[in-house]
Design an enzyme around this catalytic site. Structure first.
Site, PDB file in Angstrom:
ATOM      1  CG  HIS A 257      -0.415   2.900  -5.414  1.00 36.21           C
ATOM      2  ND1 HIS A 257       0.221   3.374  -4.326  1.00 36.21           N
ATOM      3  CD2 HIS A 257      -0.851   1.661  -5.086  1.00 36.21           C
ATOM      4  CE1 HIS A 257       0.191   2.467  -3.377  1.00 36.21           C
ATOM      5  NE2 HIS A 257      -0.448   1.408  -3.814  1.00 36.21           N
TER       6      HIS A 257
ATOM      7  CG  HIS B 170      -5.557  -6.986  -6.820  1.00 38.18           C
ATOM      8  ND1 HIS B 170      -6.654  -6.309  -6.358  1.00 38.18           N
ATOM      9  CD2 HIS B 170      -4.474  -6.215  -6.489  1.00 38.18           C
ATOM     10  CE1 HIS B 170      -6.245  -5.185  -5.775  1.00 38.18           C
ATOM     11  NE2 HIS B 170      -4.942  -5.108  -5.847  1.00 38.18           N
TER      12      HIS B 170
ATOM     13  CD  GLU C 161      -3.631  -1.532  -6.611  1.00 41.46           C
ATOM     14  OE1 GLU C 161      -3.489  -2.570  -5.918  1.00 41.46           O
ATOM     15  OE2 GLU C 161      -3.260  -0.409  -6.226  1.00 41.46           O
TER      16      GLU C 161
ATOM     17  CG  ASP D 293      -0.276  -2.913  -9.544  1.00 42.92           C
ATOM     18  OD1 ASP D 293      -1.510  -2.911  -9.412  1.00 42.92           O
ATOM     19  OD2 ASP D 293       0.495  -3.142  -8.597  1.00 42.92           O
TER      20      ASP D 293
ATOM     21  CG  HIS E  91      -3.979  -4.513  -1.202  1.00 42.15           C
ATOM     22  ND1 HIS E  91      -3.809  -3.164  -1.436  1.00 42.15           N
ATOM     23  CD2 HIS E  91      -3.699  -5.104  -2.359  1.00 42.15           C
ATOM     24  CE1 HIS E  91      -3.404  -2.965  -2.673  1.00 42.15           C
ATOM     25  NE2 HIS E  91      -3.335  -4.130  -3.247  1.00 42.15           N
TER      26      HIS E  91
ATOM     27  CG  ASP F  95      -0.889  -6.587  -4.844  1.00 37.62           C
ATOM     28  OD1 ASP F  95       0.102  -6.873  -5.548  1.00 37.62           O
ATOM     29  OD2 ASP F  95      -1.658  -5.664  -5.115  1.00 37.62           O
TER      30      ASP F  95
ATOM     31  CE1 TYR G 269       3.896  -5.000  -2.593  1.00 35.80           C
ATOM     32  CE2 TYR G 269       2.747  -6.175  -0.858  1.00 35.80           C
ATOM     33  CZ  TYR G 269       2.840  -5.775  -2.170  1.00 35.80           C
ATOM     34  OH  TYR G 269       1.865  -6.141  -3.043  1.00 35.80           O
TER      35      TYR G 269
ATOM     36  CG  HIS H 286       4.171  -6.065  -6.838  1.00 37.00           C
ATOM     37  ND1 HIS H 286       4.311  -5.387  -8.019  1.00 37.00           N
ATOM     38  CD2 HIS H 286       2.939  -5.746  -6.363  1.00 37.00           C
ATOM     39  CE1 HIS H 286       3.204  -4.681  -8.261  1.00 37.00           C
ATOM     40  NE2 HIS H 286       2.355  -4.898  -7.266  1.00 37.00           N
TER      41      HIS H 286
END
Lengths: 395, 52
Positions: A24, A80, A82, A84, A146, A165, A193, A226
């Site tokens: 990001h 989520h 986001e 990705d 998050h 995440d 992370y 991830h």
């Protein structure tokens, strides 16, 4: 990598990003690459949990196609917003016309503000579930773990938690399970992370862990969005998160500095020797050269921080200033902090560092140390003693 | 009346405005908001707020 069955009729269909090094923007250095994990559950109804970053959408669809025809997907769970994890949605949704997207209200709003598509959307809350056949998907809202839209998906029949995440790592690998890879790399990436993404959200994380523990969910596999999947003693990562979330620290120091003509660097090295002499482990980083992501991970559990800078235009140098701005966002608590640096005529850097430290909600625990131009032997001895005093404070 | 800031996302609760979407009428002091209320922006708990 093709699809991999991680539980009966549950498949990893994500993508491995071996190449990515800046994540990001340039806020996170992914030295070991990453993966975007997407999970396909084949039952009477077919569900996909999360997608991948857009450049990998085609690869995900190929992986799905090795298990089922994508047109047969009934539900796409969006844990989520986001990119990705949602980037694969636009391409995928064109191939599965009957699929409903499932997520929180904030997820729906957020997805619309990314893709401007009016997909059939089912809003879910904590306690809601979807029956797929033999298997069920239950949803647990997890705001600010998050993002406000974040959610966990749980399949009780397979004792499978998909927390998106949370509990992940940026670690590309041909293996899919945490117990199959080098444990040092795994834990280093898990810590990086947490430190770089979740550190400021400790209070929210502590409460969510308590809430989920009270739900008495049987969990035999934790499959994050991830990195590697936790199947051997999966609760170890939850326990580690609980400890990090409490901001538990140990007697260790991290020195972060920036230097013009190496005088501040000389100070940093002597201070480190003093800290070490007090029996306290210390790491030293020149922030103009170091990997920020790695420094932040080292700071997560270190009780002491020392920030150093030469004075330049009556202020600290730009890389350390930017770094302190980043640290402010992490809201570190229970730390001992001080500053040091070399100056030429009127000082300034040390005072600016002190202010930045206070603005970040921390206190300066030891009067700063500052010398004019290049430190002589007496001054270097003072650096050593400063380091030793700081080390003693940390014990 | 006293305003409060969400320490997670920096949203400001202004009693003069309240949080009508969250069922909090304009004019409600922060102290009178039920503990089950959450930040309308990020979902953080009432306990995550601090005085401005």
């Amino acid at each position: 990598m093709s699809s991999i069955e991680i539980k009966p009729q549950v498949y990893w269909v994500g993508a491995v990003d071996w190449a990515v090094r800046a994540f990001h923007g340039h806020t996170y250095t992914t030295q070991r690459g990453t993966t975007y994990n997407s999970y396909l559950i084949r039952d009477e109804k077919i569900a996909l949990v999360d997608t991948v970053y857009r450049p990998f959408a085609r690869e995900m669809i190929e992986h799905i196609s090795t298990v089922v025809d994508p047109a047969k997907i009934d539900y796409v769970i969006a844990n989520h917003v986001e990119i990705d994890h949602s980037g694969g949605l636009p391409m995928l949704m064109k191939l599965c016309p009957k699929a409903k997207v499932v997520g929180t209200q904030k997820c729906r709003d957020g997805l619309f503000k990314h893709y401007y598509e009016n997909w059939d959307f089912q809003i879910v809350k904590t306690g809601d579930s979807i029956k797929l056949g033999k298997r069920t998907l239950k949803f647990i809202e997890a705001p600010m773990i998050h993002w406000p839209d974040s959610m966990f998906t749980y399949c009780p029949e397979e004792q499978l938690l998909m927390p998106n995440d949370a509990f992940g790592q940026h670690l590309a690998s041909s293996e899919r399970f945490a117990d199959q890879v080098d444990q040092c790399a795994l834990w280093e990436e898990a810590k990086k992370y947490y430190a770089n993404i979740l550190w400021p959200l400790g209070t929210v994380i502590s409460r969510k862990i308590e809430e989920v523990v009270k739900m008495n969910l049987e969990v035999s596999v934790i499959a994050p969005s991830h990195g590697l999947i936790w199947r051997r003693n999966p609760m170890q990562i939850v326990q580690q998160y609980a400890a990090w979330a409490k901001q538990e620290t140990s007697a260790a120091a991290v020195i972060v500095y920036e230097t013009m003509w190496k005088a501040t660097e000389k100070m940093a090295r002597r201070i480190a020797e003093g800290i070490s002499d007090a029996g306290v482990p210390v790491k030293v980083y020149n922030i103009a050269e170091a990997d920020r992501t790695e420094v932040i991970a080292d700071m997560l559990q270190a009780k002491g921080f020392l920030f150093g800078s030469s004075t330049h235009d009556n202020d600290m140098l730009p890389a350390i200033a930017g770094f302190l701005e980043l640290v402010k966002g992490f809201k570190p608590r229970n730390r001992l902090v001080s500053a040091f640096g070399s100056y030429g005529w009127a000082g300034g850097a040390v005072k600016e560092i002190e202010e930045a430290v206070k603005e970040a909600g921390m206190e300066v625990s030891l009067p700063p140390l500052s010398f004019r131009f290049v430190p002589d032997q007496t001054e270097l001895q003072k650096c050593f003693l400063f380091g030793r005093s700081f080390g003693e404070l940390l014990k | 009346m006293q305003k409060y800031r969400c320490t997670i996302c920096n949203y400001i609760y202004d009693p003069a405005i309240g949080d009508p979407d969250g069922g909090i009428a304009a004019g409600t002091p922060f102290e009178k908001i039920p503990d089950s209320w959450v930040c309308p922006v990020c979902g953080a708990a009432k306990a995550d707020f601090e005085k401005v």
